[in-house]
Design an enzyme around this catalytic site. Sequence first.
Site, PDB file in Angstrom:
ATOM      1  CG  ASP A 146       9.428   6.177   9.077  1.00  0.00           C
ATOM      2  OD1 ASP A 146      10.151   5.257   9.513  1.00  0.00           O
ATOM      3  OD2 ASP A 146       8.506   6.690   9.743  1.00  0.00           O
TER       4      ASP A 146
ATOM      5  CD  GLU B  40       3.898   0.907   7.137  1.00  0.00           C
ATOM      6  OE1 GLU B  40       3.502   0.737   8.314  1.00  0.00           O
ATOM      7  OE2 GLU B  40       4.268   2.009   6.698  1.00  0.00           O
TER       8      GLU B  40
ATOM      9  CG  HIS C 258       5.082   3.693  10.109  1.00  0.00           C
ATOM     10  ND1 HIS C 258       3.960   3.409   9.385  1.00  0.00           N
ATOM     11  CD2 HIS C 258       4.870   4.928  10.647  1.00  0.00           C
ATOM     12  CE1 HIS C 258       3.087   4.397   9.485  1.00  0.00           C
ATOM     13  NE2 HIS C 258       3.626   5.337  10.246  1.00  0.00           N
TER      14      HIS C 258
END
Length: 628
Positions: free
Chosen positions: A483, A488, A511
């Site tokens: 996750d 990111e 996430h």
Amino acid sequence: MDKYFIIDFDSTLTRVEAMDLLATISLQGLPQKEAAEKRIKELTDLGMNGEISFRDSLKERLLLLEAHEAHLSPLIDLLKKQVSKSFERNKDFFKKYAKSVYVISSGFKEYITPIVTELGIRESHIFANDLLFDDQGKVNGFNEENPLSRDGGKAEIIRKLDLDGDIYVIGDGHNDYEIKAAGLANKFYAFTENVSREKVMEKADHIAPSLEEILFENKINSAFSYPKNRIKVLLLENVHHKGVELLEKEGFTVEEYPAGLDEDELAEKIKGVSILGIRSKTQVTAKVLENANRLMAIGAFCIGTNQIDLETAQEKGIAVFNAPFSNTRSVVELAIGQIIMLTRNIFDKSVLMHQGKWDKSAIGSKEIRGKKLGIIGYGNIGAQLSVVAESIGLDVCYYDLEEKLALGNANKMGSLRELLETSDIISLHVDGRPENKNIIGEKEFELMKEGVIFINLSRGHVVDIQALKTNVESGKIKGCAVDVFPEEPKSNKDPFESELKGLPNTILTPHIGGSTEEAQENIGNFVPNRIMEYINTGTTTNSVNFPNLTLPRLQNAHRLIHIHKNVPGIIAKINQLFAKHEINIAGQYLKTNEKIGYVITDIEKAYSDDLIKELRAIDNTIKFRVLY
């Protein structure tokens, strides 16, 4: 010259419209209740915005109410609990300036007088409409001779009062503005603590989110020593609307930004900001904090705070708050779901179904009952996962660097190696400290059992992604769920890139471990309340970088907050200054950590500006503020 304050009642002195509350009471159990309440609110807004005559609004609302004299007592009880927060905080103002405060309302004396007099406002200074009752006690109208029952009535009352001095009107409606429009007031404050009416605010001389703002403008002492709308709040990464509402309702000026900002962008944006709210993507670095010339607090609307340079924030006297418990259940539920999905091979079978392939086979599909779950990191999330996992039949063990009490039948492992060698399922729940970078790499994967299930819902940098990919491809890892990632995207519009894309029996999520509506609402409630407690009382409970102090709200005194480097002798210097200026200390609170000292002193009202200057000038002072 004297100053006079003319204050409205409904949605100004109280948080509600009294007639709306009366409708709730008087229409209880009647079939027309919902429709009548809706129409009453519409009529209130139309009258307050000046879109229909006030008398027409009042007449129609009374007809809809079905009110009786017996309804007044419960209405008054409810209204006493609905006094506006900033009015409650400033009762001293009403007592001290009793001769200068008037309540002029288009509501009714029958319920206004008991509320207003409790604040210390003189009954002779209350002007409102009068209800009329029939022989059975039912409300059948109002005194139409009363000027306040018609448009321009408030202005007419002011003329009759013939006050000799400056007049300031505080209200939320068009009929409050009429006093200024008639040339009878120096200033009209649109009071927005409870309701904001665009058409009224457009006509205002000043928009006031709280009574403190008005008192500050008029150089009158208030419960807070600052106007809250001058506290600028910057919220990044789509903080939950509940958090935004709480901060706006407190009177702060809130600016929202949907995505994260890079270091240079935030370093520029942070100038002039008093409160910063972020989630997990935004990096609050030393460079950012160097540019934070007014920052008092940072709210991390998440569990982790590793994205914040806590040490630099502490050195600059900036308190940091997070939400350590608010989304733990959401993360735990995701972990449990992924454990089941991966153990049963559900994810790959679902992908095949979408491709039109029917793979009805039990090969490689197993129950989780009796399997051994190894939890790395036994904090709030790891411990709760332990309890839930055990309740559905998993055998739980855990490893943590710190000594943690085992919950239920969970077993503490003596080493990470022991956990890796014996677990059928491994779930990471560690924090993002630099020492945890790549704590799971090729060496650790080699120690794991063949066919292990591997889950990382903690931090992206704690796993060597290339090593994870290699072990999924080899089949050593039967299935994995990730996750969090070392890199990111800043927003939903940016592309996602990872070496893990396309791997078999691999669940990748963006996430969202704590991203449930319940968790985000909990966080949206929790973090702003911690920040507001800090701003309003100095309380630092749940701060991750300040000494934790829980403080009472103080009456009839000033609270002085002194943040300083933790060196010997500071408290002595502070108290020497109080003695020098003959200041009596009503209470004093001190707590320190390795780097800073946090001392709060409550003193009597009387003090000089020189005292404040001298307190600020004490060597090793980081920040100083007069709270109230």
